[in-house]
Design a protein around this motif. Structure first.
Motif, mmCIF file in Angstrom:
data_model
loop_
_atom_site.group_PDB
_atom_site.id
_atom_site.type_symbol
_atom_site.label_atom_id
_atom_site.label_comp_id
_atom_site.label_asym_id
_atom_site.label_seq_id
_atom_site.Cartn_x
_atom_site.Cartn_y
_atom_site.Cartn_z
ATOM 1 N N ALA A 216 90.571 36.262 73.318
ATOM 2 C CA ALA A 216 89.357 35.920 74.069
ATOM 3 C C ALA A 216 89.383 36.554 75.457
ATOM 4 O O ALA A 216 88.345 37.000 75.966
ATOM 5 N N GLU A 219 88.694 40.268 74.935
ATOM 6 C CA GLU A 219 87.288 40.475 74.616
ATOM 7 C C GLU A 219 86.426 40.394 75.869
ATOM 8 O O GLU A 219 85.526 41.221 76.079
ATOM 9 N N ALA A 220 86.705 39.428 76.719
ATOM 10 C CA ALA A 220 85.923 39.270 77.946
ATOM 11 C C ALA A 220 86.144 40.447 78.894
ATOM 12 O O ALA A 220 85.198 40.933 79.520
ATOM 13 N N LYS A 223 84.634 43.661 77.093
ATOM 14 C CA LYS A 223 83.274 43.497 76.558
ATOM 15 C C LYS A 223 83.198 43.923 75.087
ATOM 16 O O LYS A 223 82.436 44.806 74.702
ATOM 17 N N LEU A 224 83.982 43.244 74.273
ATOM 18 C CA LEU A 224 84.045 43.558 72.841
ATOM 19 C C LEU A 224 83.153 42.635 72.007
ATOM 20 O O LEU A 224 83.192 42.679 70.782
ATOM 21 N N GLN A 225 82.332 41.819 72.671
ATOM 22 C CA GLN A 225 81.580 40.778 71.967
ATOM 23 C C GLN A 225 80.650 41.325 70.886
ATOM 24 O O GLN A 225 80.362 40.631 69.912
ATOM 25 N N ASN A 226 80.187 42.537 71.044
ATOM 26 C CA ASN A 226 79.225 43.093 70.082
ATOM 27 C C ASN A 226 79.886 43.883 68.951
ATOM 28 O O ASN A 226 79.192 44.532 68.167
ATOM 29 N N TRP A 230 85.852 42.550 64.946
ATOM 30 C CA TRP A 230 86.797 41.564 65.465
ATOM 31 C C TRP A 230 86.414 40.123 65.100
ATOM 32 O O TRP A 230 87.038 39.183 65.581
ATOM 33 N N GLN A 231 85.419 39.943 64.242
ATOM 34 C CA GLN A 231 84.898 38.603 63.997
ATOM 35 C C GLN A 231 85.957 37.621 63.475
ATOM 36 O O GLN A 231 85.951 36.436 63.833
ATOM 37 N N ARG A 234 87.650 35.999 66.224
ATOM 38 C CA ARG A 234 86.787 35.015 66.895
ATOM 39 C C ARG A 234 86.718 33.714 66.098
ATOM 40 O O ARG A 234 86.560 32.635 66.659
#
Length: 282
Positions: A216, A219-220, A223-226, A230-231, A234
């Motif tokens: 996490a 990712e922050a 900026k890997l949220q999109n 990597w789901q 998560r």
């Protein structure tokens, strides 16, 4: 500070054993070792735990879990100014575990009282060598001279120098300058995993491995949220303090999990660039 339960209490007979438990005293690091399994080369954000923070985390688990090995690490744990108090606190909560402090050694000189604390708590010092680049080796030679002097001055002290760079392996792929997961069979990835027994105690809960525990933050930072690849990471659910003993045992005994499929199934040797310098991912 939380007070651990008396180890003589008969209830401790039912404590659940696990191979190892690890605790981050700092997420940041003064080195930049690419493909670090804790993502420390990305200098991710994260508050360093105080002794009070750690005491609260430990108190929730020290009466239930009996790790054979307990490692204080990071990041670079010596960035935490309360390192000496943390070592004592950890030993109070985990009196029977093989206790170790894992560090790159570059800040050992800041803590002249550390050898005495290590002896007092029966804590082993593990100093990791992270490269063979000329300027790094020159700096690391100073670290070795210091620990050799500590060995001479403090009989009985346990100090090991790890050749960490020799077993360095690729943890993720790099695409367009960003870390990307592999797509492998979980069982094959687990078989070659070097963190298969590295349970993390992070944010008060238990994680299967460092790659999951600190994702996490990675990712922050990047900026890997999109990125849907990597789901699975998560979706991972850490083990909370309200877990039953059966759930805890299942967590410890389970080998491959679906998230392992985002890790490599082969140990691909990786020689990272000079760890003293930040460089583009490759």
């Amino acid at each position: 500070m939380s007070v651990p339960r008396d180890p003589s209490n008969q209830g401790d007979q039912a404590m659940i054993a696990l191979p190892a438990l690890e605790y981050h005293l700092a997420h940041g690091c003064n080195l930049s070792c690419q493909q670090c399994s804790h993502y420390s080369n990305f200098h991710v954000a994260g508050k360093m735990p105080t002794v009070e923070d750690a005491g609260a985390d430990y108190a929730n688990w020290s009466h239930r879990l009996k790790p054979r090995r307990f490692a204080l690490l990071g990041g670079e744990p010596l960035l935490n100014p309360q390192i000496l108090q943390h070592i004592r606190l950890t030993r109070q909560h985990w009196p029977d575990s093989e206790l170790m402090l894992v560090t790159n050694g570059f800040f050992l000189h800041r803590f002249p009282d550390l050898p005495a604390i290590l002896l007092e708590t029966n804590c082993r010092l593990e100093v990791s060598q992270h490269g063979t680049h000329d300027d790094y080796v020159k700096r690391f030679r100073e670290v070795k001279h210091l620990v050799w002097r500590w060995r001479e001055d403090h009989p009985g002290i346990q100090i090991k120098i790890r050749q960490s760079h020799r077993g360095w392996m690729r943890q993720y792929k790099v695409e367009n300058g960003k870390p990307m997961p592999f797509d492998t069979k979980p069982e094959a990835a687990f078989k070659v995993c070097m963190q298969k027994t590295c349970t993390q105690l992070h944010r008060g809960v238990l994680w299967k491995c460092p790659a999951l525990a600190y994702f996490a933050q990675l990712e922050a930072k990047l900026k890997l949220q999109n990125l849907p690849q990597w789901q699975l990471f998560r979706d991972y659910k850490a083990i909370a303090t309200n877990a039953s003993d059966d759930e805890l045992r299942t967590f410890i005994e389970t080998k491959a999990i679906p998230q392992c499929g985002l890790c490599p199934s082969r140990r691909t040797k990786f020689v990272h660039p000079n760890p003293l310098q930040r460089s583009a991912l490759k």
